[in-house]
Design a protein around this motif. Structure first.
Motif, PDB file in Angstrom:
ATOM      1  N   VAL A  15      79.108   8.262 -91.069  1.00  0.00           N
ATOM      2  CA  VAL A  15      81.091   7.966 -90.086  1.00  0.00           C
ATOM      3  C   VAL A  15      80.990   9.102 -90.184  1.00  0.00           C
ATOM      4  O   VAL A  15      82.833   9.866 -90.268  1.00  0.00           O
ATOM      5  N   ASN A  16      81.544  10.821 -90.997  1.00  0.00           N
ATOM      6  CA  ASN A  16      81.931  12.157 -90.854  1.00  0.00           C
ATOM      7  C   ASN A  16      82.479  12.628 -89.445  1.00  0.00           C
ATOM      8  O   ASN A  16      82.259  14.130 -89.395  1.00  0.00           O
ATOM      9  N   ASN A  17      80.712  12.685 -88.578  1.00  0.00           N
ATOM     10  CA  ASN A  17      80.356  12.917 -87.644  1.00  0.00           C
ATOM     11  C   ASN A  17      81.416  12.240 -86.299  1.00  0.00           C
ATOM     12  O   ASN A  17      81.865  11.376 -86.224  1.00  0.00           O
ATOM     13  N   PRO A  18      82.348  13.480 -86.074  1.00  0.00           N
ATOM     14  CA  PRO A  18      83.459  13.527 -85.638  1.00  0.00           C
ATOM     15  C   PRO A  18      82.806  11.989 -84.397  1.00  0.00           C
ATOM     16  O   PRO A  18      83.555  11.280 -83.799  1.00  0.00           O
ATOM     17  N   GLU A  19      81.934  12.247 -83.624  1.00  0.00           N
ATOM     18  CA  GLU A  19      81.410  11.779 -82.346  1.00  0.00           C
ATOM     19  C   GLU A  19      80.985  10.686 -82.790  1.00  0.00           C
ATOM     20  O   GLU A  19      81.479   9.009 -81.505  1.00  0.00           O
ATOM     21  N   VAL A  20      80.702   9.914 -84.057  1.00  0.00           N
ATOM     22  CA  VAL A  20      80.969   8.608 -84.256  1.00  0.00           C
ATOM     23  C   VAL A  20      81.429   8.233 -84.230  1.00  0.00           C
ATOM     24  O   VAL A  20      81.807   7.150 -84.275  1.00  0.00           O
ATOM     25  N   GLU A  21      83.047   8.818 -85.159  1.00  0.00           N
ATOM     26  CA  GLU A  21      84.670   8.444 -85.852  1.00  0.00           C
ATOM     27  C   GLU A  21      85.186   7.387 -84.167  1.00  0.00           C
ATOM     28  O   GLU A  21      85.684   6.735 -84.616  1.00  0.00           O
ATOM     29  N   ASN A  22      85.045   8.189 -83.114  1.00  0.00           N
ATOM     30  CA  ASN A  22      85.765   8.466 -81.899  1.00  0.00           C
ATOM     31  C   ASN A  22      84.633   7.004 -80.939  1.00  0.00           C
ATOM     32  O   ASN A  22      84.628   6.985 -80.338  1.00  0.00           O
ATOM     33  N   THR A  23      84.097   6.025 -81.754  1.00  0.00           N
ATOM     34  CA  THR A  23      83.016   5.870 -81.145  1.00  0.00           C
ATOM     35  C   THR A  23      82.481   4.194 -81.432  1.00  0.00           C
ATOM     36  O   THR A  23      82.425   4.249 -82.314  1.00  0.00           O
ATOM     37  N   ALA A  24      82.607   3.376 -80.485  1.00  0.00           N
ATOM     38  CA  ALA A  24      82.778   1.812 -81.052  1.00  0.00           C
ATOM     39  C   ALA A  24      81.902   1.144 -80.102  1.00  0.00           C
ATOM     40  O   ALA A  24      81.662   1.094 -79.063  1.00  0.00           O
ATOM     41  N   GLN A  25      81.013   0.520 -81.013  1.00  0.00           N
ATOM     42  CA  GLN A  25      80.132  -0.176 -79.690  1.00  0.00           C
ATOM     43  C   GLN A  25      80.327  -1.572 -80.168  1.00  0.00           C
ATOM     44  O   GLN A  25      80.359  -2.584 -80.798  1.00  0.00           O
ATOM     45  N   GLY A  26      79.744  -2.518 -78.853  1.00  0.00           N
ATOM     46  CA  GLY A  26      79.458  -3.835 -78.973  1.00  0.00           C
ATOM     47  C   GLY A  26      78.576  -4.010 -78.246  1.00  0.00           C
ATOM     48  O   GLY A  26      77.722  -3.967 -77.720  1.00  0.00           O
ATOM     49  N   ASP A  27      78.145  -5.640 -77.777  1.00  0.00           N
ATOM     50  CA  ASP A  27      76.744  -5.870 -76.846  1.00  0.00           C
ATOM     51  C   ASP A  27      77.053  -5.458 -76.224  1.00  0.00           C
ATOM     52  O   ASP A  27      76.013  -5.308 -75.383  1.00  0.00           O
ATOM     53  N   TRP A  28      77.981  -6.105 -75.052  1.00  0.00           N
ATOM     54  CA  TRP A  28      78.288  -5.637 -73.532  1.00  0.00           C
ATOM     55  C   TRP A  28      79.295  -4.160 -73.656  1.00  0.00           C
ATOM     56  O   TRP A  28      79.390  -3.779 -72.100  1.00  0.00           O
ATOM     57  N   ILE A  34      83.305 -12.169 -69.414  1.00  0.00           N
ATOM     58  CA  ILE A  34      81.856 -11.602 -69.609  1.00  0.00           C
ATOM     59  C   ILE A  34      81.719 -11.346 -70.872  1.00  0.00           C
ATOM     60  O   ILE A  34      82.567 -11.071 -71.936  1.00  0.00           O
ATOM     61  N   ASN A  35      80.846 -12.492 -70.921  1.00  0.00           N
ATOM     62  CA  ASN A  35      80.246 -12.743 -73.005  1.00  0.00           C
ATOM     63  C   ASN A  35      81.797 -13.505 -73.561  1.00  0.00           C
ATOM     64  O   ASN A  35      81.713 -13.219 -74.743  1.00  0.00           O
ATOM     65  N   GLY A  36      82.233 -14.317 -72.933  1.00  0.00           N
ATOM     66  CA  GLY A  36      83.608 -15.057 -72.835  1.00  0.00           C
ATOM     67  C   GLY A  36      84.575 -14.106 -73.085  1.00  0.00           C
ATOM     68  O   GLY A  36      85.310 -14.621 -73.795  1.00  0.00           O
ATOM     69  N   THR A  37      84.717 -13.411 -72.943  1.00  0.00           N
ATOM     70  CA  THR A  37      85.946 -12.090 -72.508  1.00  0.00           C
ATOM     71  C   THR A  37      86.343 -12.311 -71.164  1.00  0.00           C
ATOM     72  O   THR A  37      85.895 -11.855 -70.435  1.00  0.00           O
ATOM     73  N   ALA A  38      87.980 -12.821 -71.504  1.00  0.00           N
ATOM     74  CA  ALA A  38      88.148 -12.389 -69.751  1.00  0.00           C
ATOM     75  C   ALA A  38      88.962 -11.075 -69.038  1.00  0.00           C
ATOM     76  O   ALA A  38      89.216 -10.609 -70.697  1.00  0.00           O
ATOM     77  N   VAL A  39      88.270 -10.346 -68.564  1.00  0.00           N
ATOM     78  CA  VAL A  39      88.725  -9.038 -68.168  1.00  0.00           C
ATOM     79  C   VAL A  39      88.599  -9.199 -66.378  1.00  0.00           C
ATOM     80  O   VAL A  39      88.666  -9.986 -65.599  1.00  0.00           O
ATOM     81  N   SER A  40      89.902  -8.654 -66.291  1.00  0.00           N
ATOM     82  CA  SER A  40      90.536  -8.465 -64.464  1.00  0.00           C
ATOM     83  C   SER A  40      90.124  -6.674 -64.458  1.00  0.00           C
ATOM     84  O   SER A  40      90.858  -6.185 -65.049  1.00  0.00           O
ATOM     85  N   VAL A  41      90.623  -6.378 -62.779  1.00  0.00           N
ATOM     86  CA  VAL A  41      90.671  -5.283 -62.590  1.00  0.00           C
ATOM     87  C   VAL A  41      91.496  -4.862 -61.464  1.00  0.00           C
ATOM     88  O   VAL A  41      91.808  -6.434 -60.978  1.00  0.00           O
ATOM     89  N   ARG A  42      92.091  -4.100 -61.485  1.00  0.00           N
ATOM     90  CA  ARG A  42      93.533  -4.344 -60.691  1.00  0.00           C
ATOM     91  C   ARG A  42      93.434  -2.276 -59.814  1.00  0.00           C
ATOM     92  O   ARG A  42      92.942  -2.012 -60.845  1.00  0.00           O
ATOM     93  N   PHE A  43      93.646  -2.705 -58.468  1.00  0.00           N
ATOM     94  CA  PHE A  43      93.400  -1.032 -57.780  1.00  0.00           C
ATOM     95  C   PHE A  43      94.630  -1.141 -57.443  1.00  0.00           C
ATOM     96  O   PHE A  43      95.327  -2.096 -56.811  1.00  0.00           O
ATOM     97  N   GLY A  44      94.825  -0.010 -57.659  1.00  0.00           N
ATOM     98  CA  GLY A  44      96.306   0.768 -56.480  1.00  0.00           C
ATOM     99  C   GLY A  44      95.764   1.272 -55.559  1.00  0.00           C
ATOM    100  O   GLY A  44      95.045   1.974 -55.303  1.00  0.00           O
ATOM    101  N   PRO A  45      97.073   1.644 -54.376  1.00  0.00           N
ATOM    102  CA  PRO A  45      98.577   1.037 -54.691  1.00  0.00           C
ATOM    103  C   PRO A  45      97.785  -0.796 -54.036  1.00  0.00           C
ATOM    104  O   PRO A  45      98.926  -1.407 -54.144  1.00  0.00           O
ATOM    105  N   GLU A  46      96.642  -1.226 -53.389  1.00  0.00           N
ATOM    106  CA  GLU A  46      96.884  -2.456 -52.724  1.00  0.00           C
ATOM    107  C   GLU A  46      97.434  -3.782 -53.855  1.00  0.00           C
ATOM    108  O   GLU A  46      97.337  -5.144 -53.255  1.00  0.00           O
TER     109      GLU A  46
END
Length: 406
Positions: free
Chosen positions: A70-83, A250-262
């Motif tokens: 946990v003292n490694n900055p790379e690990v402190e600022n990284t988080a991971q789930g299954d997907w 995705i795995n029970g999580t609602a995900v939406s993507v939007r592209f600008g400007p259309e």
């Protein structure tokens, strides 16, 4: 002789005191009251030993190597789930862990790497892409003309030219507005997006975020947008909208993507903000969109807990929404990074995260090629809230003299 005995007795007492202190601290550490690992980390550079005999717990990272805990900055600022995996840059760290993670994905690609990325100046990433092309991976890159290819030539790097010589295909948007996207698609199954430009500044010195999502369905959404630019040569307001195909689970999580400007991104975000029930947090490089600012102000006035961080330089222009919110008593701060605070993030009700390349501005909404991903997941939101808290702790109050109130 008596003086020598007195000194020896004093040294024995000191040794006994230190021994007892170490035993007490070790016991408290075992009971969880003191972080003896952190204490050993702090004292080791001065004493040359770990006096409490603690060890850092190894952490296995994506490439199979072992990191420091946990003292490694790379690990402190990284988080991971299954997907999903989230990265936050840590300005001041000498280890470019964000670029290294990207290189790991490049090295693992088997078939295709499709890139829509605004700026670029990292030779190690270019070399990894050249190597991928060399082993038969199709590498195609859409970039901005002025800030991508022309800037690369002006800086004397010629990385795009070198990649093209190695077989990488490169295309620019050949227009005045920006191809401002920052997304990468690997083998049609993994999507990398967020606010991070793949540059030295973007990965090492600016505050940025990346989210990597393992989902073939999400990759197809981004691939359609990539092909609009790459194959159909569609950029800006004339681009085809496929918004009806950009909402998924995705795995029970609602995900939406939007592209600008259309896809009328700002209208959607203003509506989303207007529905906040308990809490809004935002981090903004550029926040000049009036309707989004009004939505936040309205919710604050209705009792929603609102707080936000503005990039300092952009927030002091006459177009910034900072003055409106500050003068209404909404808690807002200016960032504390001497370089650039580059996030474009909304966190709503502690479970909805909005991130991507989309600045909260009219240019992003009406002219530039942009993307946002909207994720309804409390676990991911918690990681973005941690980043908000880190940045809030180093932010500063606006100077009242720089704010014009009605």
């Amino acid at each position: 002789m008596a003086a020598k005995k007195k000194t020896s007795k004093a040294q024995s007492n000191l040794t006994l005191f230190i021994t007892i202190a170490i035993l007490i601290i070790t016991l408290l550490g075992a009971l969880g009251y003191i972080d003896t690992v952190a204490l050993d980390d702090a004292l080791e550079p001065f004493l040359g030993v770990r006096i409490f005999l603690t060890t850092r717990e190894p952490v296995v990272v994506d490439d199979g190597s072992v990191g420091v805990g946990v003292n490694n900055p790379e690990v402190e600022n990284t988080a991971q789930g299954d997907w999903w995996t989230v990265y936050f840059t840590q300005p001041g760290s000498e280890n470019n862990f964000v670029a290294n993670e990207l290189i790991g994905l490049i090295n693992g690609a088997q078939n295709t790497i499709h890139i829509a990325s605004f700026e670029f100046d990292l030779p190690d990433v270019a070399q990894a892409l050249e190597a991928a092309e060399g082993r038969g991976v199709e590498v195609q890159w859409v970039t901005d003309d002025e800030h991508g290819i022309e800037a690369d030539e002006d800086d004397g790097l010629y990385l795009f030219e070198e990649m093209e010589d190695a077989g990488v295909e490169v295309k620019d948007d050949h227009r005045g507005a920006l191809m401002h996207n920052k997304f990468w698609i690997f083998d049609g199954t993994t999507t990398w997006t967020g606010s991070t430009n793949i540059t030295e500044n973007g990965t090492l010195y600016n505050n940025n975020n990346v989210i990597v999502i393992q989902s073939a369905a999400l990759s197809r959404v981004y691939e359609r947008e990539f092909q609009e630019m790459w194959t159909a040569d569609e950029f800006g307001p004339t681009s085809t909208s496929t918004v009806a195909q950009q909402d998924l689970v995705i795995n029970g999580t609602a995900v939406s993507v939007r592209f600008g400007p259309e896809d009328d991104v700002a209208d959607l975000l203003a509506a989303l903000l207007s529905q906040a029930q308990s809490e809004i947090r935002f981090m903004a490089f550029s926040f000049t969109h009036e309707d989004m600012g009004n939505a936040i102000l309205s919710r604050a006035q209705s009792g929603v807990d609102v707080a936000g961080i503005f990039e300092q330089r952009g927030s002091e222009t006459e177009y910034s929404e900072l003055s409106k919110l500050y003068c209404a008593g909404v808690p807002v701060m200016q960032d504390g990074n001497p370089r650039t605070f580059h996030h474009k993030v909304l966190i709503i009700d502690a479970h909805i995260v909005v991130t991507g390349s989309f600045n909260f501005s009219n240019n992003a909404n009406e002219s530039n090629d942009e993307n946002v991903v909207i994720i309804d997941n409390a676990e991911i939101a918690a990681e973005y809230l941690k980043e908000f808290d880190r940045r809030w702790a180093e932010a500063q109050q606006p100077d009242a003299g720089d704010v014009t109130c009605p």
